[in-house]
Design an enzyme around this catalytic site. Structure first.
Site, PDB file in Angstrom:
ATOM      1  N   LYS A  51       1.017  -1.053   0.092  1.00  0.00           N
ATOM      2  CA  LYS A  51       0.136   0.009   0.044  1.00  0.00           C
ATOM      3  C   LYS A  51       0.886   1.169   0.025  1.00  0.00           C
ATOM      4  O   LYS A  51       1.919   1.317   0.775  1.00  0.00           O
ATOM      5  CB  LYS A  51      -0.862   0.000   1.306  1.00  0.00           C
ATOM      6  CG  LYS A  51      -1.894   0.838   1.256  1.00  0.00           C
ATOM      7  CD  LYS A  51      -2.991   0.709   2.368  1.00  0.00           C
ATOM      8  CE  LYS A  51      -3.947   1.916   2.438  1.00  0.00           C
ATOM      9  NZ  LYS A  51      -4.910   1.725   3.763  1.00  0.00           N
TER      10      LYS A  51
ATOM     11  N   SER B  83      -9.641   1.626   2.532  1.00  0.00           N
ATOM     12  CA  SER B  83      -8.870   2.261   1.799  1.00  0.00           C
ATOM     13  C   SER B  83      -7.728   1.413   1.264  1.00  0.00           C
ATOM     14  O   SER B  83      -7.237   1.927   0.097  1.00  0.00           O
ATOM     15  CB  SER B  83      -8.095   3.592   2.714  1.00  0.00           C
ATOM     16  OG  SER B  83      -7.443   3.033   3.691  1.00  0.00           O
TER      17      SER B  83
ATOM     18  N   SER C  80     -10.132  -0.665   6.734  1.00  0.00           N
ATOM     19  CA  SER C  80      -9.374  -0.545   5.575  1.00  0.00           C
ATOM     20  C   SER C  80      -8.638  -1.763   4.973  1.00  0.00           C
ATOM     21  O   SER C  80      -8.169  -1.836   3.779  1.00  0.00           O
ATOM     22  CB  SER C  80      -8.528   0.500   5.618  1.00  0.00           C
ATOM     23  OG  SER C  80      -9.274   1.816   5.641  1.00  0.00           O
TER      24      SER C  80
END
Lengths: 475, 482, 92
Positions: free
Chosen positions: B78, B153, B177
């Site tokens: 990420k 996310s 997330s």
């Protein structure tokens, strides 16, 4: 209408830890710009603060010497504001749970002892430094100072004159130095003082509007800023004008205060618990161990010097008023156990040299053992007492005491023949005095000693003269 | 080679037996990404050259017999996790050209195993969102339906695993997330106990809630990754020193007698009927496996979203204050410091990030602190108490991961309140610092994956992995069409 | 959420909005705060000593200074002058 000033202080003191309070960078003063920085203290994204145990130990010590209560539970908060010397845009500080609460310190002003109350002491991080570059019309930020541990000592509004504030500040500075937690170097900004001042009629119920003078970093500027602010506010009130509550800057050059642009217009710091730093719980044992580790405070040293060493109170105060001098004295006494002789010579001669600027008290280059040896040489009659001054001067330049005595030909030579001959001559020249002594009027001994000393001009130690003169008089 | 069917253990076996080299494997994945990610938009930065160099190194280690569990395994990370020398954007214009000069603890540990970093994957800007549509770049699509969001996310991480662009990915979870995008994309995501994995190098969103974790094809793989990234780190004071353990150790253990709690409030009317049914039938499967289902209640759940957004936004407002254009990031214009930072931040941050900063400062500002922020902290304590009550009689808790399946792009991600309420199933886990795993438990009538969440006691990831794995064994797992 | 409050929040947040933008965000904030107001419905109080996330004194970092980071690496994401970060001139 007699106006009476009421003053409260916030004193910031940098702690002398090896590393910064939340990262492992060196906490030393100075350095090339941004050379004592890492991603943590430079506020790079993703980095986290990790609290330094030593900084916590030091604030606890500071709390104990100022008679504070040490919280068993303490935690850290973020104080949010934008300023280019603060890379994270928040300062890690303490709000509802400071390490130290309450406390008091006694100070003597004009021979009167007054107790000044401490409200709290908390631990926080220092900010960086801005240099203003006029040619480029920019400011340059150096974060070397970012994250140096800082304690903030907040007092109650117990002060009523500049003299009281200065005496208190000096006392705190000395105590922190003795505790080994702050070097007290004002010229390096190790201690700074914010002063809150308001004026009111004496015994009035309500205090006047207060102003805050920020960042005073010398005793002289503290004194002058307070005196100026008292004058300025008095003028305003007497002219029927209002004192505005504001933050002020003291200008050393003009000796006046001026309004400071605020760091955050709204002054809404939005304090909240810092989620990156777990709160700490202390055990009684941990606190006791830290307390037991606090070195002797100056007041205790004065007591020891006067009671055990027989040093005068005045000299003891001079010796202890500068920690490095007191430490030097202690080391010298360890090397040669003649505290009174060592102490007196420090007060009389070494302090004079320091005041002349020939040697620094803080960066003392003299070897205390060699200094003690110098005193020993005089006390044992190897040199005359007067010679010590000449030798000390050489020692400041880096010579050892013996080397200097040798180079300056200051050794007392024990010439017994000359001594005997001289004493015989003095006795022959003063038959009346000899007669008086032998009839029991021993007070003339001093006169005969003096005559011998004068004639020998330092060629014999006073002790040797005394012994032989006594011998001959008793024959 | 069919990459979709691969797991970390199958890849490990192939690498160790030299059926395939790490270099070949790396090429398979990078080729696939280059071919198909134009459509999916899961990567922000592809690191092909570095990946091949690392794969080559991995091959040398494998040849010497020095391979560790993740040596030569390709990963997507990420883009809010700092990678030394590799751009880390947080999907924000603010950090468009930010190159961290240091590694996060997690990437340092993965490097220590000689993993192969394929690249940095997309997310909601600064991890604020549940759709991966709020970022400045790479608005990722759902691999099961390109018209739908992948969740967020960590939408890039979940989509990359779902599309078989990487066998495993690293995400971060502040309020769901990792779990919600895993659920939307039909893969497995684990949010470890707060303090299990160091946050050093994770660009902070909400420090008291953020936790890094794996997204992979199944629970066992999540355990393998967690083994590699967990542990006390001297650079994160909130990381905790726990005894070393193998999170895959309980795999295959019987779950007979295990008590699984189903809190009523998670199965209310606001949860989609198909989602509810899928999770309830998973519960029935557990019953068949010998587990005991326990009814329970979490009465403070209706306040949880509000408490979560107050805490998270307050911390975020403070955490994101450091982005001022001076030290890094987008530098705005202005004659004064004030003008310059306002310009930097106004241009650098997107709308959702700005709203959360405003909300956070609202909750912390004088006059509102007690009513909002402090009250939210009180609710946090209340939620922790309710969880510990439930765990008094249960071993794990079973809930839906999200009230719905992945929705159509443009449907709700522009309505903040709707978006916030959609986090209802996941936020309490972060508030209570607990571990939770989301794994697929069904598909709706449109073929979209449905995820269920298992929530565990603090530090009990091993049981979660065991329990999720027990279900996965008999579950008819589907793969995306990408 | 009135214009004064939102302006104050923008000051605290260091954000600018256009006139149009401020109208929109005010409306959104209004709705968001309505959702946040739910926390007012429950009677619970916060006790900061009960968070159970405290550590003991002996778990703190030992005071050892380590070499700092090379300045040029720290400053690699900005355009420094004299190894310093450059900011618009601050008025003293």
């Amino acid at each position: 209408m007699k106006l009476y000033p009421t003053i409260g202080l916030e004193i910031h003191a940098e702690l002398t830890t090896n590393s910064k309070v939340f990262c492992t960078c060196s906490a030393q003063f100075g350095g090339e710009p941004n050379s004592r920085c890492c991603p943590v203290c430079s506020g790079l994204p993703g980095t986290l603060p990790v609290l330094n145990a030593k900084a916590v130990e030091y604030i606890i010590k500071a709390g104990y010497i100022m008679n504070c209560d040490i919280s068993r539970f303490t935690k850290w908060d973020r104080k949010n504001y934008f300023y280019p010397d603060l890379p994270k845009a928040y300062q890690i500080s303490q709000m509802p749970r400071p390490v130290c609460l309450g406390g008091h310190v006694n100070v003597e002003v004009d021979g009167e002892t007054r107790t000044m109350r401490i409200n709290r002491i908390h631990l926080e991080e220092d900010a960086g430094k801005l240099v203003h570059d006029d040619s480029m019309r920019v400011s340059l930020a150096d974060y070397n100072r970012c994250g140096i541990p800082l304690i903030e000592i907040v007092t109650e509004p117990d002060f009523h004159s500049a003299a009281e504030v200065v005496a208190f500040f000096e006392k705190i500075r000395l105590m922190l130095q003795y505790a080994g937690v702050c070097d007290g170097r004002l010229e390096q900004g190790s201690m700074r003082c914010d002063v809150n001042i308001s004026l009111a009629e004496k015994n009035f119920d309500t205090l006047g509007t207060r102003t805050e003078v920020k960042n005073l970093n010398s005793l002289r500027s503290i004194q002058r800023a307070i005196e100026y602010e008292i004058y300025r506010q008095t003028e305003l009130i007497e002219n029927g004008e209002r004192v505005v509550q504001e933050t002020l800057h003291f200008n050393d050059a003009t000796g006046e205060t001026s309004s400071l642009r605020s760091k955050e217009d709204a002054h809404d710091y939005r304090y909240f618990p810092d989620p990156d730093i777990p709160p700490i719980i202390f055990t009684e044992e941990e606190l006791a161990a830290i307390k037991a580790d606090i070195p002797e405070m100056p007041e205790m040293r004065v007591k020891r010097y006067t009671e055990q060493y027989g040093i005068s109170a005045a000299d003891a105060k001079i010796l202890t008023d500068t920690k490095s001098i007191s430490d030097f004295f202690e080391s010298a006494v360890k090397a040669y156990n003649a505290p009174k002789a060592i102490g007196t010579f420090i007060v009389v001669e070494l302090m004079r040299r320091i005041n002349l600027g020939e040697i620094s008290a803080e960066d003392m280059t003299l070897d205390p053992a060699d200094f003690a040896h110098l005193i020993e040489l005089a006390e044992t009659g190897k040199i005359s007492k007067d010679s010590r001054k000449i030798i000390l001067r050489d020692m400041i330049d880096g010579k050892t005491a013996e080397r200097s005595a040798e180079d300056n030909n200051l050794w007392i030579k024990e010439d017994n023949e000359l001594l005997e001959k001289t004493i015989d001559e003095i006795m022959a020249a003063n038959p009346k005095a000899v007669e008086q002594y032998r009839n029991g009027e021993t007070k003339v001994f001093g006169f005969l000693m003096g005559q011998c000393g004068k004639a020998l001009k330092g060629a014999a130690a006073p002790a040797s003269i005394k012994t032989m003169l006594e011998q001959k008089l008793k024959q | 080679m069919e990459l979709k069917q691969q797991t970390l253990s199958s890849l490990r076996a192939m690498l160790d037996s030299k059926q395939i080299s790490a270099t070949e494997l790396c090429k398979e994945y990078t080729d696939r990404i280059k071919q198909k990610d134009g459509e999916l938009q899961s990567f922000i930065t592809l690191c092909e050259d570095e990946a091949l160099a690392n794969a080559k190194k991995a091959d040398e280690l494998i040849a010497k017999g020095e391979a560790k569990p993740l040596t030569g395994i390709p990963f997507a990370v990420k883009d809010n996790i700092c990678t030394d020398g590799i751009r880390t954007t947080c999907a924000s214009k603010m950090l468009e050209s930010f190159i961290p000069p240091y590694d996060a603890c997690v990437t340092e540990k993965l490097k220590g195993e000689n993993y192969v970093l394929l690249g940095k994957v997309s997310m909601d800007e600064f991890a604020m969102g549940g759709s991966t549509q709020t970022g400045a770049f790479a608005r990722t699509k759902n691999p099961f339906d390109l018209n739908r969001v992948p969740g967020g996310s960590s939408g890039g991480s979940a989509a990359a695993v779902s599309a078989a662009f990487a066998p495993a990915a690293i995400g971060s979870d502040t309020g769901g997330s990792i779990r919600q995008p895993a659920s939307f994309c039909g893969v497995t995501g684990l949010k470890p106990t707060y303090g299990r994995v160091s946050r050093y190098g994770l660009v902070a969103f909400a420090s008291s809630l953020d936790q890094i974790g794996p997204i992979a094809n199944n629970a066992a793989d999540c355990g393998v990754v967690l083994n590699a990234i967990c542990g006390k780190d001297s650079r994160d004071a909130t990381s905790v020193n726990m005894p070393a353990e193998d999170f895959t150790a309980k795999l295959g253990n019987d779950i007979k007698g295990m008590k699984i709690a189903l809190p009523d409030e998670f199965f209310s009317d606001s949860t989609d009927e198909e989602v509810k049914n899928a999770v309830l039938s998973a519960a029935k499967e557990y019953e068949k496996l010998g587990a005991e289902l326990v009814k329970c209640s979490m009465s403070s759940l209706k306040y949880a979203v509000s408490a979560y957004y107050l805490i998270a936004s307050a911390e975020a407002a403070s955490n994101l204050s450091r982005f001022d254009g001076i030290k890094y990031g987008l530098r705005g214009e202005g004659r004064t410091f004030e003008e310059m930072i306002r310009d930097s931040r106004t241009r650098g941050f997107g709308n959702e990030v700005k709203r959360r900063i405003l909300l956070g400062n609202y909750a912390l500002s004088s006059g509102y602190y007690d009513a909002y922020y402090r009250k939210a902290l009180a609710l946090k304590q209340q939620i922790i108490r309710e969880y510990s009550q439930i765990f008094g009689t249960a071993d794990v808790i079973l809930t839906p991961t999200a009230p719905t399946v992945a929705y159509k792009i443009g449907e709700q991600e522009t309505d903040p309140v709707k978006m916030y309420l959609a986090d209802i199933c996941t936020v309490t886990v972060n508030i209570a610092s607990l571990p939770a795993i989301s794994t697929p438990c069904g598909y709706n009538k449109d073929g979209m994956p449905i995820g269920m969440s298992l929530i565990g006691k603090k530090w009990d990831e091993a049981t979660l992995i065991q329990t999720a794995d027990a279900f996965e064994k008999d579950f008819d797992r589907r793969y995306s069409n990408v | 959420m009135d214009t004064k409050t939102i302006a104050h929040l923008c000051d605290l947040s260091k954000l600018n909005y256009t006139d149009e933008g401020i109208e929109k965000v005010m409306g959104e904030m209004e709705e968001i705060i309505k959702l946040m107001d739910r926390v007012k419905e429950i009677d619970v109080t916060y006790d900061d000593t009960a968070d159970n996330n405290s550590i003991s004194y002996d778990m703190l970092r030992k005071d050892e200074a380590k070499p700092s980071f090379p300045a040029e690496k720290l400053l690699s994401n900005t355009e420094p002058a004299e190894n310093c970060y450059v900011v618009p001139k601050m008025v003293e």
